[in-house]
Design a protein around this motif. Sequence first.
Motif, PDB file in Angstrom:
ATOM      1  N   GLU A   6       0.765  -1.209  -0.091  1.00 44.12           N
ATOM      2  CA  GLU A   6      -0.012  -0.114   0.025  1.00 44.12           C
ATOM      3  C   GLU A   6       0.716   1.053  -0.073  1.00 44.12           C
ATOM      4  O   GLU A   6       0.645   2.328  -0.737  1.00 44.12           O
ATOM      5  N   HIS A   7       1.934   1.219   0.889  1.00 44.47           N
ATOM      6  CA  HIS A   7       2.815   2.202   0.865  1.00 44.47           C
ATOM      7  C   HIS A   7       4.268   2.128   1.431  1.00 44.47           C
ATOM      8  O   HIS A   7       4.244   1.035   2.211  1.00 44.47           O
ATOM      9  N   LEU A   8       5.221   2.957   1.216  1.00 44.18           N
ATOM     10  CA  LEU A   8       6.485   2.699   2.083  1.00 44.18           C
ATOM     11  C   LEU A   8       6.691   3.866   3.122  1.00 44.18           C
ATOM     12  O   LEU A   8       6.238   4.909   2.612  1.00 44.18           O
ATOM     13  N   ILE A  53       4.223   6.922  -0.998  1.00 49.01           N
ATOM     14  CA  ILE A  53       5.089   7.188  -0.060  1.00 49.01           C
ATOM     15  C   ILE A  53       4.456   7.799   1.195  1.00 49.01           C
ATOM     16  O   ILE A  53       4.193   9.006   0.912  1.00 49.01           O
ATOM     17  N   GLU A  54       4.701   7.311   2.301  1.00 49.42           N
ATOM     18  CA  GLU A  54       4.470   8.106   3.735  1.00 49.42           C
ATOM     19  C   GLU A  54       5.883   8.801   4.171  1.00 49.42           C
ATOM     20  O   GLU A  54       6.780   7.663   4.572  1.00 49.42           O
ATOM     21  N   LEU A  55       6.041   9.905   4.482  1.00 50.44           N
ATOM     22  CA  LEU A  55       6.887  10.443   5.370  1.00 50.44           C
ATOM     23  C   LEU A  55       6.417  10.503   6.833  1.00 50.44           C
ATOM     24  O   LEU A  55       5.268  10.944   7.022  1.00 50.44           O
ATOM     25  N   HIS A  77      11.705   3.304   6.907  1.00 49.15           N
ATOM     26  CA  HIS A  77      11.129   2.747   8.112  1.00 49.15           C
ATOM     27  C   HIS A  77      10.130   1.585   8.007  1.00 49.15           C
ATOM     28  O   HIS A  77      10.493   0.590   8.834  1.00 49.15           O
ATOM     29  N   HIS A  78       9.110   1.407   7.376  1.00 47.94           N
ATOM     30  CA  HIS A  78       8.262   0.477   7.161  1.00 47.94           C
ATOM     31  C   HIS A  78       7.608   0.208   5.701  1.00 47.94           C
ATOM     32  O   HIS A  78       7.316   0.937   5.057  1.00 47.94           O
ATOM     33  N   VAL A  79       7.090  -1.194   5.424  1.00 53.93           N
ATOM     34  CA  VAL A  79       6.645  -1.141   4.335  1.00 53.93           C
ATOM     35  C   VAL A  79       5.047  -1.715   5.006  1.00 53.93           C
ATOM     36  O   VAL A  79       4.691  -2.244   5.774  1.00 53.93           O
ATOM     37  N   ALA A  80       4.019  -1.107   4.199  1.00 50.60           N
ATOM     38  CA  ALA A  80       2.518  -1.396   4.521  1.00 50.60           C
ATOM     39  C   ALA A  80       1.910  -2.174   3.494  1.00 50.60           C
ATOM     40  O   ALA A  80       1.986  -1.783   2.330  1.00 50.60           O
ATOM     41  N   PHE A  81       1.310  -3.261   3.699  1.00 47.38           N
ATOM     42  CA  PHE A  81       0.411  -4.108   2.996  1.00 47.38           C
ATOM     43  C   PHE A  81      -0.894  -3.862   3.179  1.00 47.38           C
ATOM     44  O   PHE A  81      -1.434  -3.893   4.171  1.00 47.38           O
ATOM     45  N   LEU A 127       6.727  -3.969   9.407  1.00 48.58           N
ATOM     46  CA  LEU A 127       5.455  -4.531   8.461  1.00 48.58           C
ATOM     47  C   LEU A 127       4.269  -4.056   9.160  1.00 48.58           C
ATOM     48  O   LEU A 127       3.951  -4.232  10.238  1.00 48.58           O
ATOM     49  N   GLU A 128       3.279  -3.008   8.339  1.00 47.49           N
ATOM     50  CA  GLU A 128       2.291  -2.713   8.689  1.00 47.49           C
ATOM     51  C   GLU A 128       1.200  -3.390   7.865  1.00 47.49           C
ATOM     52  O   GLU A 128       1.327  -3.468   6.639  1.00 47.49           O
ATOM     53  N   LEU A 129       0.181  -3.644   8.425  1.00 45.40           N
ATOM     54  CA  LEU A 129      -1.110  -4.322   7.806  1.00 45.40           C
ATOM     55  C   LEU A 129      -2.039  -2.894   7.836  1.00 45.40           C
ATOM     56  O   LEU A 129      -2.185  -2.407   8.842  1.00 45.40           O
TER      57      LEU A 129
END
Length: 135
Positions: A6-8, A53-55, A77-81, A127-129
């Motif tokens: 979804e985003h990084l 991309i999320e800052l 920082h994280h990857v969101a799925f 990892l973010e869901l």
Amino acid sequence: MIKKIEHLGIAVKDLNVSIQLYEKLFQSECYKIESVESEGVKTAFFQVGESKIELLEASKQGSPIAKFIEKKGPGFHHVAFETTDIDIEIERLINEGFELIHLTPKDGADNKRIAFLHPKAVDGLLLELCQEKST
Ligand code: ZN
């Protein structure tokens, strides 16, 4: 089910400075700035083609982002799925033995319900869901 990235998420020291940097990089404007008080974070979002991309800047001392930057410095920082059903996905991963930071979804930025897995659970990857809140 985990559908797609979804985003990084990228941790930054100064959101305003980094927004300018990323606007120059992507040649597009940040489309949303949002604070998530419960996480002590201020976020800015960019759309890059099909990707986001999320800052993230710490808005509180001692918040997870503040601690991350203290330890590792700014950067990835994280990857969101995106999940089809975050509640089912959390339950599935707990049953599979994954350690989660959030055992129930919480409100995140960008109209999402989110939950983070513990980096220990995924070879050091944070990892973010997430799932879009139904309107
Ligand atoms: Zn995120």
